[in-house]
Design an enzyme around this catalytic site. Structure first.
Site, PDB file in Angstrom:
ATOM      1  N   ASP A   1      46.105  60.640  67.178  1.00  0.00           N
ATOM      2  CA  ASP A   1      45.023  61.574  67.515  1.00  0.00           C
ATOM      3  C   ASP A   1      45.602  62.962  67.811  1.00  0.00           C
ATOM      4  O   ASP A   1      44.862  63.920  68.049  1.00  0.00           O
ATOM      5  CB  ASP A   1      44.145  61.052  68.663  1.00  0.00           C
ATOM      6  CG  ASP A   1      44.891  60.933  69.977  1.00  0.00           C
ATOM      7  OD1 ASP A   1      46.129  61.110  69.991  1.00  0.00           O
ATOM      8  OD2 ASP A   1      44.232  60.663  71.009  1.00  0.00           O
ATOM      9  N   SER A   2      46.942  63.087  67.746  1.00  0.00           N
ATOM     10  CA  SER A   2      47.579  64.413  67.762  1.00  0.00           C
ATOM     11  C   SER A   2      47.104  65.233  66.561  1.00  0.00           C
ATOM     12  O   SER A   2      47.336  66.439  66.494  1.00  0.00           O
ATOM     13  CB  SER A   2      49.109  64.277  67.739  1.00  0.00           C
ATOM     14  OG  SER A   2      49.511  63.362  66.743  1.00  0.00           O
TER      15      SER A   2
ATOM     16  N   ASP B   1      45.194  55.424  65.564  1.00  0.00           N
ATOM     17  CA  ASP B   1      45.148  55.775  66.982  1.00  0.00           C
ATOM     18  C   ASP B   1      43.682  55.860  67.397  1.00  0.00           C
ATOM     19  O   ASP B   1      42.933  56.679  66.863  1.00  0.00           O
ATOM     20  CB  ASP B   1      45.832  57.143  67.160  1.00  0.00           C
ATOM     21  CG  ASP B   1      46.425  57.325  68.534  1.00  0.00           C
ATOM     22  OD1 ASP B   1      46.387  56.386  69.345  1.00  0.00           O
ATOM     23  OD2 ASP B   1      46.966  58.426  68.781  1.00  0.00           O
TER      24      ASP B   1
ATOM     25  N   LYS C   1      46.293  51.668  68.074  1.00  0.00           N
ATOM     26  CA  LYS C   1      46.989  52.005  69.318  1.00  0.00           C
ATOM     27  C   LYS C   1      45.966  52.554  70.299  1.00  0.00           C
ATOM     28  O   LYS C   1      45.052  53.270  69.901  1.00  0.00           O
ATOM     29  CB  LYS C   1      48.069  53.060  69.071  1.00  0.00           C
ATOM     30  CG  LYS C   1      48.720  53.567  70.352  1.00  0.00           C
ATOM     31  CD  LYS C   1      49.914  54.466  70.093  1.00  0.00           C
ATOM     32  CE  LYS C   1      49.562  55.913  69.891  1.00  0.00           C
ATOM     33  NZ  LYS C   1      48.855  56.566  71.018  1.00  0.00           N
TER      34      LYS C   1
ATOM     35  N   GLU D   1      45.644  54.211  74.490  1.00  0.00           N
ATOM     36  CA  GLU D   1      46.355  54.708  75.672  1.00  0.00           C
ATOM     37  C   GLU D   1      45.874  53.990  76.932  1.00  0.00           C
ATOM     38  O   GLU D   1      44.717  53.563  77.017  1.00  0.00           O
ATOM     39  CB  GLU D   1      46.115  56.228  75.819  1.00  0.00           C
ATOM     40  CG  GLU D   1      46.687  57.017  74.668  1.00  0.00           C
ATOM     41  CD  GLU D   1      46.492  58.523  74.835  1.00  0.00           C
ATOM     42  OE1 GLU D   1      46.050  58.994  75.904  1.00  0.00           O
ATOM     43  OE2 GLU D   1      46.797  59.239  73.857  1.00  0.00           O
TER      44      GLU D   1
ATOM     45  N   GLU E   1      55.744  57.274  76.667  1.00  0.00           N
ATOM     46  CA  GLU E   1      55.788  58.729  76.453  1.00  0.00           C
ATOM     47  C   GLU E   1      56.169  59.440  77.748  1.00  0.00           C
ATOM     48  O   GLU E   1      55.536  59.240  78.799  1.00  0.00           O
ATOM     49  CB  GLU E   1      54.425  59.235  75.940  1.00  0.00           C
ATOM     50  CG  GLU E   1      54.422  60.748  75.722  1.00  0.00           C
ATOM     51  CD  GLU E   1      53.278  61.278  74.875  1.00  0.00           C
ATOM     52  OE1 GLU E   1      52.498  60.477  74.333  1.00  0.00           O
ATOM     53  OE2 GLU E   1      53.184  62.512  74.751  1.00  0.00           O
TER      54      GLU E   1
HETATM   55  O1  KIV Z   1      48.815  60.893  68.759  1.00  0.00           O
HETATM   56  C1  KIV Z   1      50.041  60.800  68.678  1.00  0.00           C
HETATM   57  O2  KIV Z   1      50.693  61.451  67.861  1.00  0.00           O
HETATM   58  C2  KIV Z   1      50.714  59.892  69.591  1.00  0.00           C
HETATM   59  C3  KIV Z   1      52.213  59.919  69.588  1.00  0.00           C
HETATM   60  C4  KIV Z   1      52.691  61.066  70.388  1.00  0.00           C
HETATM   61  C5  KIV Z   1      52.799  58.643  70.067  1.00  0.00           C
HETATM   62  O3  KIV Z   1      50.090  59.184  70.312  1.00  0.00           O
END
Ligand code: KIV
Length: 275
Positions: free
Chosen positions: A42-43, A81, A111, A113, A180
């Site tokens: 989600d970056s 994500d 994934k 958080e 992280e």
């Molecule tokens: O969204 C992302 O890129 C991440 C990584 C920093 C692990 O969660």
């Protein structure tokens, strides 16, 4: 195609590699280079869409980019994500949203958080047969609750909390956990305690694997570069130079040259009125 069991089996054998990708051409390069896992992170919000928070992307954007990535990938394990509102705002929708990453986008895992209801939500998604990668330490979606973008687990109590979270996520059935911005000695301890792999980002050299955001490691994102990033290339000036050269050559009439143009036979030209 890399399997979940293969990722787990790499622990204590060799280091695991993971990079983010958000589109077809980059995913193709990352996959061909033999990176074990690709995270459609989600970056995306920050490095591709120019937003100031990862909480500002939703399922529509994430699925759109995840589909582009899976179209390109032949070997790497692709992880979608889960965006903030797909499980933290709407925990009851989390299984349905996780399933969309698998069924619609062709990812192999998701994934999510850490947040208050993380264990409950993770358990439900895993029960539905969807592999989950955990993410603890600095969790950008809830960074405001953690005092901002800071290293986590820096005192004994906070470190114990991280260790507990990691062990609980393993118990729930996660196949790997991202750590992280965690002190390297704490990441080392968590890595030793778990049977599943830890994937570090700003968590030192003792993790079972490493992940970076691809725009950071290629020098394609100038707004902010965290201390843990190593730039393996500096592509922004390369792209800027190419764009300037294009502009210059078009203005001076040097591009396109004959080799970039298409021709027509003289006899055909002569048949055209006014030629
Ligand atoms: O969204 C992302 O890129 C991440 C990584 C920093 C692990 O969660």
């Amino acid at each position: 195609m890399m399997k979940i069991a293969e990722i787990i089996s790499l622990k204590n054998k060799r280091k695991i590699t993971m990079l983010t990708a958000y589109d077809y051409p980059i995913a193709e390069l990352v996959d061909k280079a033999g990176i074990d896992m690709i995270l459609v992170g989600d970056s995306l919000a920050n490095v591709v869409l120019g937003l100031d928070s990862t909480t500002k992307v939703g399922m529509t954007e994430m699925l759109h980019h995840a589909k582009a990535v899976t179209r390109a990938v032949k070997n790497s394990l692709v992880i979608g994500d889960m965006p903030y509102d797909s499980y933290q705002v709407n925990p009851d929708e989390s299984v349905k949203n996780a399933a969309r990453f698998i069924k619609e986008a062709g990812c192999q895992a998701v994934k999510l958080e850490w947040f208050e209801r993380c264990l409950e939500v993770t358990g439900q998604i895993i029960k539905a047969g969807i592999p989950v990668m955990g993410h603890i330490g600095l969790t950008p979606q809830t960074a405001d609750k953690l005092g901002g973008f800071k290293v986590q687990g820096k005192d004994a109590e906070a470190a114990q909390r991280l260790i507990r979270q990691a062990m609980e996520l393993e118990e729930k059935g996660c196949f790997a956990i991202v750590l992280e911005c965690v002190p390297d000695r704490i990441a080392e301890l968590i890595t030793k305690k778990l049977e599943i792999p830890t994937i570090g980002i700003g968590a030192g050299a003792h993790c079972d694997g490493q992940v970076l955001v691809i725009h950071d490691m290629l020098g394609l994102f100038a707004r902010y570069t965290p201390k843990f990033v190593k730039k393996y290339a500096d592509l922004s000036p390369v792209i800027a130079k190419a764009v300037e050269n294009f502009k210059d050559e078009v203005i001076r009439g040097k591009f396109p040259a004959a080799e970039h143009s298409f021709s027509i036979k003289e006899e055909e030209l002569r048949k055209i009125d006014g030629f």
